[in-house]
Motif scaffolding. Structure first.
Motif, short mmCIF file in Angstrom:
data_model
loop_
_atom_site.label_atom_id
_atom_site.label_comp_id
_atom_site.label_asym_id
_atom_site.label_seq_id
_atom_site.Cartn_x
_atom_site.Cartn_y
_atom_site.Cartn_z
N PHE A 58 -15.04 5.47 -19.57
CA PHE A 58 -15.71 5.48 -17.60
C PHE A 58 -15.05 4.77 -17.35
CE2 PHE A 58 -18.76 7.56 -20.69
CZ PHE A 58 -18.85 8.91 -20.18
N PRO A 59 -14.03 4.64 -17.07
CA PRO A 59 -13.05 2.89 -16.61
C PRO A 59 -13.87 2.66 -15.46
CG PRO A 59 -11.88 4.89 -16.79
CD PRO A 59 -12.77 5.53 -17.24
N SER A 60 -13.99 1.22 -15.06
CA SER A 60 -14.84 0.65 -13.90
C SER A 60 -13.48 -0.17 -13.16
CB SER A 60 -15.86 0.16 -14.79
OG SER A 60 -15.11 -0.62 -15.53
N HIS A 61 -13.33 -0.93 -13.55
CA HIS A 61 -12.58 -1.81 -12.99
C HIS A 61 -11.14 -1.46 -12.66
CE1 HIS A 61 -11.88 -4.37 -9.57
NE2 HIS A 61 -10.97 -5.31 -10.00
N SER B 268 1.22 -1.31 0.14
CA SER B 268 0.19 0.16 0.36
C SER B 268 1.07 1.26 0.07
CB SER B 268 -0.50 0.13 0.87
OG SER B 268 -2.00 -1.23 0.93
N GLU B 269 2.40 1.42 -0.96
CA GLU B 269 2.66 2.55 -1.16
C GLU B 269 2.79 3.44 -1.90
OE1 GLU B 269 4.89 3.22 0.84
OE2 GLU B 269 5.50 1.52 1.71
N LEU B 270 1.77 2.39 -2.97
CA LEU B 270 1.34 3.36 -3.80
C LEU B 270 -0.13 2.19 -4.12
CD1 LEU B 270 3.57 2.88 -6.83
CD2 LEU B 270 3.40 4.93 -5.79
N LEU B 271 -1.56 3.58 -4.28
CA LEU B 271 -3.36 3.33 -4.82
C LEU B 271 -3.05 3.89 -6.31
CD1 LEU B 271 -5.09 2.31 -3.24
CD2 LEU B 271 -5.83 4.70 -2.37
N HIS B 272 -3.41 2.64 -6.89
CA HIS B 272 -4.15 2.86 -8.27
C HIS B 272 -5.30 3.04 -7.72
CE1 HIS B 272 0.19 2.32 -9.15
NE2 HIS B 272 -0.22 1.08 -8.81
N ILE B 273 -6.11 4.05 -9.03
CA ILE B 273 -7.66 4.37 -8.93
C ILE B 273 -8.23 4.48 -10.37
CG2 ILE B 273 -8.89 6.16 -7.81
CD1 ILE B 273 -6.76 7.03 -6.13
N SER B 274 -9.00 3.78 -11.09
CA SER B 274 -9.95 4.36 -11.89
C SER B 274 -10.87 5.53 -11.86
CB SER B 274 -10.79 2.89 -11.90
OG SER B 274 -11.32 2.66 -11.54
N CYS B 275 -10.37 6.37 -12.36
CA CYS B 275 -11.39 7.58 -12.39
C CYS B 275 -12.57 7.38 -13.93
CB CYS B 275 -10.92 8.95 -12.87
SG CYS B 275 -9.32 9.59 -10.68
N GLU B 276 -13.57 7.04 -12.83
CA GLU B 276 -15.11 6.93 -13.62
C GLU B 276 -15.42 8.43 -14.60
OE1 GLU B 276 -19.66 5.89 -13.79
OE2 GLU B 276 -18.40 4.88 -12.41
N LEU B 277 -15.21 9.61 -14.48
CA LEU B 277 -15.74 10.26 -14.99
C LEU B 277 -14.12 11.32 -15.59
CD1 LEU B 277 -17.71 12.57 -12.22
CD2 LEU B 277 -18.34 10.79 -13.58
N SER B 278 -13.22 11.03 -15.57
CA SER B 278 -12.26 12.27 -16.02
C SER B 278 -11.97 11.43 -17.17
CB SER B 278 -11.59 12.17 -15.77
OG SER B 278 -10.09 11.48 -14.30
N GLY B 279 -11.94 9.81 -16.98
CA GLY B 279 -11.25 8.91 -18.01
C GLY B 279 -9.82 8.36 -17.52
#
Length: 362
Positions: free
Chosen positions: A268-271, A214-225
């Protein structure tokens, strides 16, 4: 004998808002890769075993021993259901059905406290904690955290619950508030907010993928793509954050933000999930309807492969070297092979009406 796996699918149902049956159990038989013959792993056979008619199960989760399947129903109110599944997967029955206080539940995960489930209610903007009894069945709601308390006039939409490896925290991305909220959970199951990761306005964080520490956290951002990557840095204890936080606190900062797809048009990225011993990142893209592979070996993530899948890929899961993709609007599960950084088709799509999520039995 070829390897087999039991897969649970959840999806929008004819008794709810979709075209499916609710929960379906599938047995998938695969053939292992044969490097000498140049053959990749692929699906040999799919057998439809059992169904459970439930309204709109939007996420499913197996118990550790694989005898119970938990589902969150995207209803009003949200319901958490426990389904008891036979060893051979040919029969399944509802063992518990608990209405919650919130609505529009979209995700659930095991809590840090033993015998709890934590549920994200997209519709009501709440995060609820459910107690499990001695038989691991949901019995009562013991805690509700309302994101409206931190909304500042915005409309909160918590979308996922993930434990953060190497920490005692859980993370909840809120698509409406453009933040990832961090929680601690005490031994009684009560949740307490202990931090947040702010993203730029209009990002819409949906799902997250933490690395093994948990040093890095990758996040899919649905509204910005976009895919955001946040880094965790320790800070020295201060008067405002001393012993209650264990003497050390952390600060999170977003260090990169890149497009999740190379294709033109809205996305719109999801998982999102890590692969390749945390060297790769897989992202499902709705709009271009693709699955992307991002390499994490550079200073910032970089797309190295992208393959078309069925319409509206909402979720995916790994099965050995295979990637199974729930293409909700295509009514199918795409079967892909991940070899190194490359994706390829590894079998015919599996019919699955309005499929929203997939889970491999332990």
């Amino acid at each position: 004998m070829s390897p087999t796996a039991l897969i649970a699918t959840g999806g929008y149902s004819r008794s709810g808002t979709g075209r499916g049956r609710g929960i379906e159990l599938l047995r998938i038989t695969t053939a292992d890769a044969d490097s000498e013959a140049g053959a990749a792993q692929h699906v040999q056979d799919v057998e439809h075993l059992a169904t459970v008619d439930l309204p709109d199960p939007s996420f499913v989760l197996w118990s550790a021993e694989g005898t119970l399947l938990y589902a969150v129903l995207e209803t009003s109110p949200t319901r958490v259901v426990a389904v008891r599944v036979a060893a051979d997967g040919r029969s399944a029955e509802v063992a518990a059905d608990l209405p919650l206080e919130g609505s529009g539940g979209c995700h659930l995960a095991f809590g840090r406290s033993p015998s709890t489930l934590v549920v994200a209610d997209y519709g009501s903007g709440t995060v609820e904690t459910v107690r499990l009894d001695a038989d691991r069945l949901p019995t009562e709601v013991i805690d509700v955290d309302d994101h409206h308390d931190r909304a500042d006039g915005q409309d909160p939409h918590p979308h996922q619950v993930r434990t953060l490896p190497g920490t005692e925290k859980l993370a909840v991305p809120d698509l409406g508030l453009d933040r990832v909220f961090l929680y601690r959970q005490d031994l009684e199951g009560q949740m307490g907010l202990c931090g947040e990761i702010p993203l730029s306005r209009g990002s819409g964080p949906r799902h997250i993928a933490p690395d093994h520490e948990s040093e890095l956290l990758h996040i899919s951002c649905e509204l910005s793509g976009m895919v955001a990557t946040a880094a965790r840095q320790p800070l020295e204890s201060t008067r405002s954050a001393p012993a209650a936080l264990g003497g050390t606190v952390h600060r999170w900062s977003v260090r990169s933000m890149i497009p999740a797809s190379t294709r033109p048009g809205e996305n719109f990225p999801s998982h999102i999930e890590l692969a390749g011993e945390d060297a790769l990142l897989l992202v499902a893209n709705r709009g271009p309807d693709t699955l992307s592979v991002l390499s994490l070996t550079m200073m910032r993530p970089e797309i190295v492969a992208e393959i078309e899948v069925g319409a509206h890929p909402r979720h995916f899961t790994r099965l050995g070297d295979l990637v199974l993709v729930a293409a909700q609007e295509a009514d199918r599960i795409d079967v892909l092979q991940l070899q190194g950084e490359e994706l390829s088709v590894a079998g015919e799509p599996i019919p699955a009406p309005s499929v929203a999520c997939l889970a491999v039995r332990p």
